[in-house]
Write a protein that holds these residues in place. Sequence first.
Motif, short mmCIF file in Angstrom:
data_model
loop_
_atom_site.label_atom_id
_atom_site.label_comp_id
_atom_site.label_asym_id
_atom_site.label_seq_id
_atom_site.Cartn_x
_atom_site.Cartn_y
_atom_site.Cartn_z
N THR A 462 0.95 -1.10 0.07
CA THR A 462 0.07 -0.05 -0.04
C THR A 462 0.88 1.20 0.07
O THR A 462 0.39 2.39 -0.01
CB THR A 462 -0.85 0.07 1.37
N GLY A 570 -2.57 -3.97 6.36
CA GLY A 570 -2.63 -3.56 5.26
C GLY A 570 -3.52 -2.54 5.14
O GLY A 570 -4.40 -2.08 6.08
N GLY A 571 -3.92 -1.80 3.84
CA GLY A 571 -4.69 -0.74 3.75
C GLY A 571 -4.15 0.47 4.15
O GLY A 571 -3.27 0.51 4.92
#
Length: 571
Positions: A462, A570-571
């Motif tokens: 990311t 994540g993200g």
Amino acid sequence: MTDATQHPMDGPTPDDALRQAKAADSVDDQGRLLAADGTPLKRSLARSLRVQKIRALALIAPLLLFVLVTFIAPIADMLFRSVENEIVPETLPRTVQLIGDWDHNSGEAPDAELFEAFYYDMAIAAQLKNHTRLGTRLNYEQTGISSLFRQSGRDIEDIGDIYVDQFEDLDEAWEEPATWLALMGDADWRDSYMEWFEGEQAGAPPAFQPSAAASEALPRTVEMYTLFSEFTAGARRDSLAEDEPWPVAYTALYQDLTAQPSATAPFEGEMATLVGVAEDAVADFETVDFRSYFIDEIDEDWGNPEVWATIQTFSGPFTAGYFLNAVDMQETPDGVAMQPDDQRIYGLLFKRTMFMSLTITFCCIALGYPVAYLLATLPMRSANLLMILVLLPFWTSLLVRTSAWKVMLQQQGVINDVLVWLGLVGDGSRLVMINNQFGTIVAMTHILLPFMILPMYSVMSTIPPSYVRAAKSLGATNWTAFWRVYFPQSVPGIGAGSILVFILAIGYYITPEIVGGTTGTFISNRIAYHISSSLNWGLAAALGTILLGVVLILYWAYDRIVGIDNVKLGG
């Protein structure tokens, strides 16, 4: 033409709107807005929200129930087992009641009164087969008590048999179950019991009800016979109409007849005659001194004050002994003391577990970070191929992977053979890489490495590549751009992977058991041993509780230092 005298603010007012709403039946007389069904809007909204909450709860109820049954309940049971000690007071209730007054520093075994109480407890426990469990429990605190209780359980009936023989020689009626039914039981209960025995009543036998005469004249005998009746009712293979009571009931009968001034008074008819003859004869009976019999006939260890001190120390329903043993201490009659030097193993195992788990975590970071970086920066086609290789170990059995490392790391294994072939080590000085800490670290690093790579990759994927390019365009070197721009953004992935790997490592026991030997095992191996082999579940629960506490403390420290909000997947 408009009226020039009209005020510019003249127009519809809230009161006008309220009157219009009332006219439309959307407001009641109290000014509350109404829903379409005529109920107040506020109440209707509250009901709607309540229905939504119930639906949401119904959706998550299976998950909550699953978590409760498989996670919360086992942890609660573990916490309870780590302090539970009910087997001692439940098996030796009479002994526990008296042993608190015994002075363990006297250097002598307890007096005859306590031995008498112990006899009744042991005789009942031997019939119920509870004495071996009790011996196993106390054997955790003092080696040898388990065999002492087993032997005593086999010999305890000999005391009662002495009285059995004398009562039966006095009158054969004492060996008839019908005599005991008539002597002990209430008349109405006897009629009901015989109906059940003869098949006229279905189901379980009626619970024993002693007669008023027996309860008054023979209280100890009634107590023993009641326990005997409960046992036969639970066994469902015996009956009071076919089996004479335990030998301990005859001992109790003798003591009742010698203690009562006139035991025949409450009885009538044949029972009064039978009891009266026995009462006159017991003065000439051979008697047993419980204290001497236990020490001289059953086992001389019953004269050892340390045995009784152990029973005294662990006579309560709860104990801190398991937790003390888990930290190389012990509970004694004089208070808390350290274990002997040659028995202090758990402190070492906790330190080793922490050190090796941290080492494995750092090894996973060092090996996993470059792989995760490569996965995040390569083109999608190449990254997917490498991801398959990362996930490949998940498709192989844990035992197979661990056994493979055992083959590779042994002195005659692949790695040593290659080193010898390259001339880096001599054939007679092969490296010892198995059955030690090194083997455990290598094998567990390999097993847990994917759990580090995946969280780091999910975060690195990311991070926009333009950030590093922008840093380079401003004059930063490759290292400066990586260290000052890229690495700080990847720290949340490192934190998530580190927590995951460390918690998995600290509780692992299969791999250390196979490749760890004596110096590479974890505290979890001792927990597994006590659960499956020694059956000391209390100590296993205490060790597990301490391990859980250590993990929670480290988690709290991590949150205080780094911040759990900075951990990302994540993200």
